[in-house]
Design a protein around this motif. Structure first.
Motif, PDB file in Angstrom:
ATOM      1  N   GLU A 133      -8.641  10.758  -1.244  1.00 43.99           N
ATOM      2  CA  GLU A 133      -9.022  10.711  -2.660  1.00 43.99           C
ATOM      3  C   GLU A 133      -7.918   9.953  -3.379  1.00 43.99           C
ATOM      4  O   GLU A 133      -6.748  10.271  -3.197  1.00 43.99           O
ATOM      5  N   GLU A 134      -8.287   9.000  -4.190  1.00 43.60           N
ATOM      6  CA  GLU A 134      -7.232   8.260  -4.877  1.00 43.60           C
ATOM      7  C   GLU A 134      -6.758   8.994  -6.117  1.00 43.60           C
ATOM      8  O   GLU A 134      -5.702   8.740  -6.632  1.00 43.60           O
ATOM      9  N   ASN A 135      -7.598   9.901  -6.589  1.00 41.41           N
ATOM     10  CA  ASN A 135      -7.196  10.690  -7.764  1.00 41.41           C
ATOM     11  C   ASN A 135      -6.634  12.032  -7.326  1.00 41.41           C
ATOM     12  O   ASN A 135      -6.822  12.453  -6.200  1.00 41.41           O
ATOM     13  N   GLU A 195       0.836  -1.207   0.000  1.00 44.39           N
ATOM     14  CA  GLU A 195       0.000   0.000   0.000  1.00 44.39           C
ATOM     15  C   GLU A 195       0.870   1.256   0.000  1.00 44.39           C
ATOM     16  O   GLU A 195       1.879   1.324   0.695  1.00 44.39           O
ATOM     17  N   LYS A 196       0.417   2.235  -0.815  1.00 41.80           N
ATOM     18  CA  LYS A 196       1.138   3.499  -0.887  1.00 41.80           C
ATOM     19  C   LYS A 196       0.977   4.258   0.429  1.00 41.80           C
ATOM     20  O   LYS A 196      -0.110   4.339   0.971  1.00 41.80           O
ATOM     21  N   LEU A 235      -3.350   5.053   2.476  1.00 41.46           N
ATOM     22  CA  LEU A 235      -4.564   5.719   1.996  1.00 41.46           C
ATOM     23  C   LEU A 235      -5.838   5.027   2.481  1.00 41.46           C
ATOM     24  O   LEU A 235      -6.916   5.593   2.405  1.00 41.46           O
ATOM     25  N   HIS A 236      -5.694   3.781   2.951  1.00 40.45           N
ATOM     26  CA  HIS A 236      -6.898   3.080   3.408  1.00 40.45           C
ATOM     27  C   HIS A 236      -7.016   3.029   4.925  1.00 40.45           C
ATOM     28  O   HIS A 236      -7.908   2.386   5.445  1.00 40.45           O
TER      29      HIS A 236
END
Ligand code: URA
Length: 245
Positions: free
Chosen positions: A62-64, A3-4, A48-49
């Motif tokens: 936001e993933e974008n 995961e990033k 991010l999660h």
């Protein structure tokens, strides 16, 4: 896949209205929780999660990426070009594949979104969604006295159909605001030409209810706030509900 992760202060400033400085302050004061635990270090790395809570509210990632740029004149609304400088080259803080949402002419300034969210971009540009854009216009020439009602009724600018309803607000001599919900090639310039004006300066100041941040000088940019992203997403949902009616 791993995961990033990103720094907690960057996470907060990316997905809330907080500036980086305010985010650091909030973290140091113990008001930020990661998975239920207060985290006082601004450089803590979070995924991010993960569940991040600030002042009792969950902050969702936001993933974008979504940017607003104050496009300067002289730059192309494109990602790459063999000869000319492009708007993509002005955004220095990401390597992601972001692209401009639509085009402004090379000599037009003002609000341009760049994102890697293809679906949102497609909808914001689709004529079916009637996304409003507001332009500040300077022009030469004497407009027809009924220019405003003509803009509202629709003009023949040489397209298959007349233009959709547009709101023309004339202020001082030679200056106007124009709201349109389409994006035909050179549309504002062609509409003014049709009623006797020649556009000498054009700047987009708002799109889909999101205004250009006045603090951004030409060539400068920032990420959109969560509220601005929501506004764009709402504008991109409208067509579906219209169709259902
Ligand atoms: N209309 C124009 O004529 N030019 C732009 O760049 C945008 C809208």
């Amino acid at each position: 896949m791993k995961e990033k992760k990103m720094r907690l202060d960057k996470y907060l400033s990316s997905f809330t209205q907080l500036s980086r400085k305010e985010a650091k302050k909030a973290i140091r004061s113990g008001r930020v929780f990661v998975e239920g635990e207060p985290v006082g270090k601004e450089d803590a790395r979070v995924g991010l999660h993960q569940k991040i809570v600030w002042e009792g509210n969950e902050v969702e990632a936001e993933e974008n990426l979504y940017y607003m740029l104050n496009k300067p004149a002289g730059v192309l609304s494109a990602v790459t070009d063999k000869k000319e400088r492009t708007v993509r080259e002005l955004i220095l803080d990401t390597n992601r594949d972001i692209f401009p949402v639509g085009r402004l002419d090379k000599d037009t300034e003002g609000l341009l979104f760049l994102t890697d969210d293809g679906m949102l971009a497609h909808r914001l540009l689709s004529p079916a969604y009637h996304v409003e854009k507001i332009y500040y216009v300077e022009y030469e020439g004497c407009l027809l006295p009924d220019a405003a009602p003509l803009f509202l009724e629709g003009l023949d600018i040489g397209e298959r159909k007349i233009t959709g309803p547009a709101r023309l607000e004339l202020s001082q001599e030679g200056k106007a605001l124009l709201t349109i919900s389409e994006g035909k090639y050179h549309q504002v310039k062609r509409m003014f030409a049709r009623v006797g004006g020649r556009v000498t300066y054009l700047k987009r100041i708002s799109m889909a209810g999101v205004a250009l941040d006045e603090k951004l000088m030409p060539g400068k940019y920032r990420q959109l706030t969560a509220e601005e992203i929501n506004r764009l997403k709402k504008a991109a949902q409208r067509e579906r509900s219209d169709r259902r009616r």
